[in-house]
Design a protein around this motif. Structure first.
Motif, PDB file in Angstrom:
ATOM      1  N   GLU A  93       0.707  -1.183  -0.480  1.00 24.40           N
ATOM      2  CA  GLU A  93      -0.172  -0.059   0.445  1.00 24.40           C
ATOM      3  C   GLU A  93       1.307   1.622   0.079  1.00 24.40           C
ATOM      4  O   GLU A  93       0.307   2.152  -0.950  1.00 24.40           O
ATOM      5  CB  GLU A  93      -0.948   0.447   0.809  1.00 24.40           C
ATOM      6  N   ALA A  94       1.893   1.630   0.795  1.00 25.90           N
ATOM      7  CA  ALA A  94       2.726   2.739   1.007  1.00 25.90           C
ATOM      8  C   ALA A  94       3.136   2.631  -0.265  1.00 25.90           C
ATOM      9  O   ALA A  94       3.729   3.838  -1.007  1.00 25.90           O
ATOM     10  CB  ALA A  94       3.690   2.243   1.698  1.00 25.90           C
TER      11      ALA A  94
ATOM     12  N   THR B 143       0.793   3.827  -2.777  1.00 28.80           N
ATOM     13  CA  THR B 143      -0.257   5.233  -2.306  1.00 28.80           C
ATOM     14  C   THR B 143       0.085   6.310  -2.926  1.00 28.80           C
ATOM     15  O   THR B 143       0.603   7.684  -3.964  1.00 28.80           O
ATOM     16  CB  THR B 143      -0.206   5.143  -1.010  1.00 28.80           C
ATOM     17  N   GLU B 144       2.400   5.982  -3.373  1.00 28.69           N
ATOM     18  CA  GLU B 144       3.059   7.208  -3.647  1.00 28.69           C
ATOM     19  C   GLU B 144       2.821   7.150  -5.288  1.00 28.69           C
ATOM     20  O   GLU B 144       2.928   8.225  -5.976  1.00 28.69           O
ATOM     21  CB  GLU B 144       4.264   6.351  -3.695  1.00 28.69           C
TER      22      GLU B 144
ATOM     23  N   PRO C  13       1.748  11.925  -0.533  1.00 25.17           N
ATOM     24  CA  PRO C  13       1.675  11.379   0.879  1.00 25.17           C
ATOM     25  C   PRO C  13       3.340  12.065   1.002  1.00 25.17           C
ATOM     26  O   PRO C  13       3.950  12.838   0.355  1.00 25.17           O
ATOM     27  CB  PRO C  13       2.656   9.593   0.387  1.00 25.17           C
TER      28      PRO C  13
ATOM     29  N   VAL D 180       6.675   7.584   2.339  1.00 27.34           N
ATOM     30  CA  VAL D 180       6.638   6.638   1.989  1.00 27.34           C
ATOM     31  C   VAL D 180       7.957   5.836   2.244  1.00 27.34           C
ATOM     32  O   VAL D 180       9.170   6.418   1.988  1.00 27.34           O
ATOM     33  CB  VAL D 180       5.808   6.975   0.929  1.00 27.34           C
TER      34      VAL D 180
ATOM     35  N   ALA E 247       8.531   1.725   1.366  1.00 32.33           N
ATOM     36  CA  ALA E 247       7.893   1.443   0.563  1.00 32.33           C
ATOM     37  C   ALA E 247       8.005  -0.040   0.908  1.00 32.33           C
ATOM     38  O   ALA E 247       7.516  -0.788   1.277  1.00 32.33           O
ATOM     39  CB  ALA E 247       8.061   0.961  -0.320  1.00 32.33           C
TER      40      ALA E 247
ATOM     41  N   TRP F  94       5.297   1.379   5.194  1.00 31.66           N
ATOM     42  CA  TRP F  94       5.052   2.955   6.475  1.00 31.66           C
ATOM     43  C   TRP F  94       4.481   3.938   5.421  1.00 31.66           C
ATOM     44  O   TRP F  94       5.240   4.514   4.152  1.00 31.66           O
ATOM     45  CB  TRP F  94       5.718   3.132   6.423  1.00 31.66           C
ATOM     46  N   SER F  95       3.782   4.909   4.825  1.00 31.26           N
ATOM     47  CA  SER F  95       2.916   5.914   5.072  1.00 31.26           C
ATOM     48  C   SER F  95       2.728   7.086   6.050  1.00 31.26           C
ATOM     49  O   SER F  95       2.172   7.144   6.877  1.00 31.26           O
ATOM     50  CB  SER F  95       1.453   5.564   3.931  1.00 31.26           C
TER      51      SER F  95
ATOM     52  N   LEU G 259       0.876  10.569   5.598  1.00 34.89           N
ATOM     53  CA  LEU G 259      -0.280  11.357   4.765  1.00 34.89           C
ATOM     54  C   LEU G 259      -0.762  12.394   5.589  1.00 34.89           C
ATOM     55  O   LEU G 259      -0.268  12.239   7.329  1.00 34.89           O
ATOM     56  CB  LEU G 259      -1.427  10.270   4.836  1.00 34.89           C
TER      57      LEU G 259
END
Length: 343
Positions: free
Chosen positions: A82-83, A86-87, A100, A103, A105, A109-110, A112
């Motif tokens: 997800e991290a 998202t980026e 974000p 991040v 990856a 971890w993110s 936001l």
């Protein structure tokens, strides 16, 4: 980060959930990473943290001086993609998602920014009855985002997003059914008896002329922001898969039906399908395809319940299997999008 107030921890219905937050070295490393991310943007943490622990995520709301709060999210290994996703989405479709602040990856971890008002809160705060057509524009915009992502499908898979491609769904179904410990014998027999028809649905949907791409898989009213009238941003991609895009329609349509009644479904369906029109496709063909995807989308929902932190105790793990079984059994129900003949 010096603060006077203790962290406020919410464990919801999972008081015994095992997450990395319980491990002090992990917690110190994660919060140090958050602090460095804030400093890089000229931000400073203030006030207490609000921590939400679930078997599928660690989420921390962090008060920041002079602006809205920011959010730290840590995913389990099975949804750590997800991290990075998202980026990547913030580069590919920036108008539809959050950008974000930081991040990692590799660790899932993110960090936001706040996205503004949740769509759920907008619906709940409406004066008088909520507008039964309120989901139409978010669904149009979400479908537009999916279309814009078609050229990136291969890269989405390379980020580790799980595959639930239409042609391969029968195998995904087999693994989900065979590995589920919560299915009763009668349900197990019914699902195995459904297998030949399910394979036919997959073949028909794969031949409908809409390529597989990103499926959010859990697009309920708490998974999108409405920061200003007519604009929506989509977030929380931990249940995502590379699948038939129309599978995304299942969750918001079910939620809208529960809130407004079944009469809203035809308009919501057609709003979602508007961006997919053209290229020789008839409305009847698209409506048939979204009905097939409504049914098959339950497989992705069932599979996503396996993305928990390692070491999750039996109670939470059993709950995951129970939810997965509930979604698998949805495959036996006729979709409420009526055509001239049943599937």
């Amino acid at each position: 980060m010096q603060r006077d107030a203790p962290d406020m921890v919410d464990r919801g219905r999972y008081p015994n959930a095992v997450t990395p937050w319980e491990r002090e070295p992990w917690r110190e490393e994660a919060l140090g990473w958050v602090e460095r991310g804030l400093v890089a943007h000229g931000l400073r943490e203030t006030g207490p943290r609000k921590v939400r622990l679930r078997p599928w995520s660690v989420l921390v709301r962090i008060s920041v001086e002079g602006r809205d709060a920011v959010w730290f999210k840590a995913n389990p290994p099975a949804s750590a993609f997800e991290a990075g996703l998202t980026e990547a989405l913030s580069r590919w479709v920036p108008a539809y998602v959050l950008k974000p602040l930081a991040v990692d990856a590799g660790r899932g971890w993110s960090l936001l920014p706040d996205g503004g008002a949740l769509f759920r809160d907008v619906l709940d705060s409406a004066r008088g009855p909520a507008d039964p057509h309120a989901w139409e524009e978010p669904l149009r915009q979400y479908a537009g985002m999916q279309r814009a992502l078609l050229p990136y499908t291969g890269q989405i898979e390379q980020l580790g997003v799980p595959g639930a491609r239409t042609a391969a769904l029968p195998g995904t179904f087999d693994r989900a059914v065979d590995g589920n410990t919560a299915l009763e014998p009668a349900g197990l027999r019914a699902l195995r008896g459904l297998r030949p028809r399910l394979a036919q649905w997959c073949e028909e949907l794969a031949g409908a002329g809409i390529a597989d791409t990103l499926d959010h898989s859990d697009l309920h009213d708490g998974q999108l922001f409405a920061p200003e009238p007519g604009r929506f941003t989509f977030f929380d991609w931990g249940d995502a898969a590379v699948a038939h895009p129309f599978c995304s329609f299942l969750v918001p349509a079910r939620q809208a039906r529960e809130r407004f009644g079944p009469e809203v479904l035809p308009r919501l369906r057609d709003a979602y399908l508007e961006p997919w029109e053209g290229n020789g496709r008839t409305k009847a063909e698209l409506r048939r395809a979204v009905r097939l995807a409504w049914r098959l989308g339950a497989i992705g929902r069932a599979v996503s319940w396996g993305r928990l932190f390692p070491g999750t105790p039996d109670a939470a793990g059993t709950a995951g299997d129970e939810e997965s079984a509930r979604w698998l059994l949805e495959l036996l129900a006729e979709p409420p999008l009526q055509l001239s003949s049943p599937l």
